[in-house]
Design a protein around this motif. Structure first.
Motif: not given
Length: 274
Positions: A222-251
């Motif tokens: 899902d959306l959260l798992y997608a950003v967590q997967t990217i964060a585990s690869r790039t080690f950019q946890t906060i930016p990826m959580l912000i990406v998920a949060s922005l999409w949740y806010l839009v939806l």
């Protein structure tokens, strides 16, 4: 020119709110740890969009099944027949009394209890289906089972409150016209109960959109798992959580607008009927 005290207070309050708001925005922009460049670079990443699509699908499918279950179990709970009322009460007690996260994990691991599934005719008849439960209970089906069954328990109480809000005389009038109980429910009670049912159903839908994030624990993309997967690869946890949060806010914003439009439609319809 004399300015009323209330208007002066409003102006002061608005000025303070603007100052605080600008300070927060400035801090968000100045702080390099938010890494807004990274956020915007991943905002439309195909993997993120795919996860968002699955989140929407789970929300719609779970709410649709939950609404159907809610109507069925609400009617059963209000039935005078004990053999219908007791199972409905047990269903509500079980699924409202245990955490959704526990339910999701339980369905995902159902194969530990029942490794194989066999469906056949009674009294030693032919086998209609036989196979592994692991083949049936995938992360998709486990997520849908957990979300829909849990939502059905809450929707049952919402539907029941809507049905109870309809004057009992309406049901008596329907029966006096020779309508069956089923027709009275479908043609008289439920249409009038919709005005009560729709607002909390809209809130439940918005809540379901955010609740789907729990399915990430059973490795569903899902959306959260997608950003967590990217964060585990790039080690950019906060930016990826912000990406998920922005999409949740839009939806959730889109769903809120849809909800308000539907409520306005039914309110106008109800006012016109009066």
């Amino acid at each position: 020119m004399v300015i009323p005290a209330q208007r002066m207070t409003d102006r002061i309050g608005m000025a303070l709110m603007c100052i605080v708001g600008l300070g927060i925005v400035a801090e968000l922009i100045r702080n390099p740890n938010f890494e807004w460049g990274v956020v915007f670079s991943y905002l439309f990443e195909p993997a993120v969009l795919w996860g968002m699509g699955l989140t929407l699908w789970l929300t719609i499918a779970s709410m649709a099944i939950g609404l159907v279950l809610g109507v069925i179990f609400a009617v059963m709970r209000m039935s005078a027949r004990t053999w219908l009322r007791v199972p409905a009460l047990l269903y509500l007690w079980l699924f409202r009394g245990t955490p959704l996260l526990v339910q999701l994990i339980f369905w995902y691991n159902l194969a530990f209890l029942y490794p194989d599934l066999r469906i056949g005719l009674p009294f030693g008849g032919a086998t209609l289906y036989e196979g592994s439960v692991n083949d049936l209970i995938t992360p998709y089906s486990a997520a849908l089972l957990g979300l829909a069954l849990n939502e059905g328990a809450y929707m049952a109480e919402i539907v029941r409150s809507g049905i109870m809000s309809v004057d009992h005389g309406q049901q008596d009038a329907g029966r006096a016209l020779g309508m069956t109980r089923r027709k009275v429910l479908l043609r008289v009670v439920l249409p009038q109960a919709l005005r009560i049912i729709i607002p909390p159903t809209g809130n439940q839908t918005i809540g379901m959109l955010k609740t789907t994030s729990l399915v990430s624990v059973i490795a569903l993309y899902d959306l959260l798992y997608a950003v967590q997967t990217i964060a585990s690869r790039t080690f950019q946890t906060i930016p990826m959580l912000i990406v998920a949060s922005l999409w949740y806010l839009v939806l959730t914003s889109i769903l809120s607008v849809i909800q308000s439009r539907i409520e306005a439609h039914f309110n106008a319809k109800s006012s016109g009927a009066h």
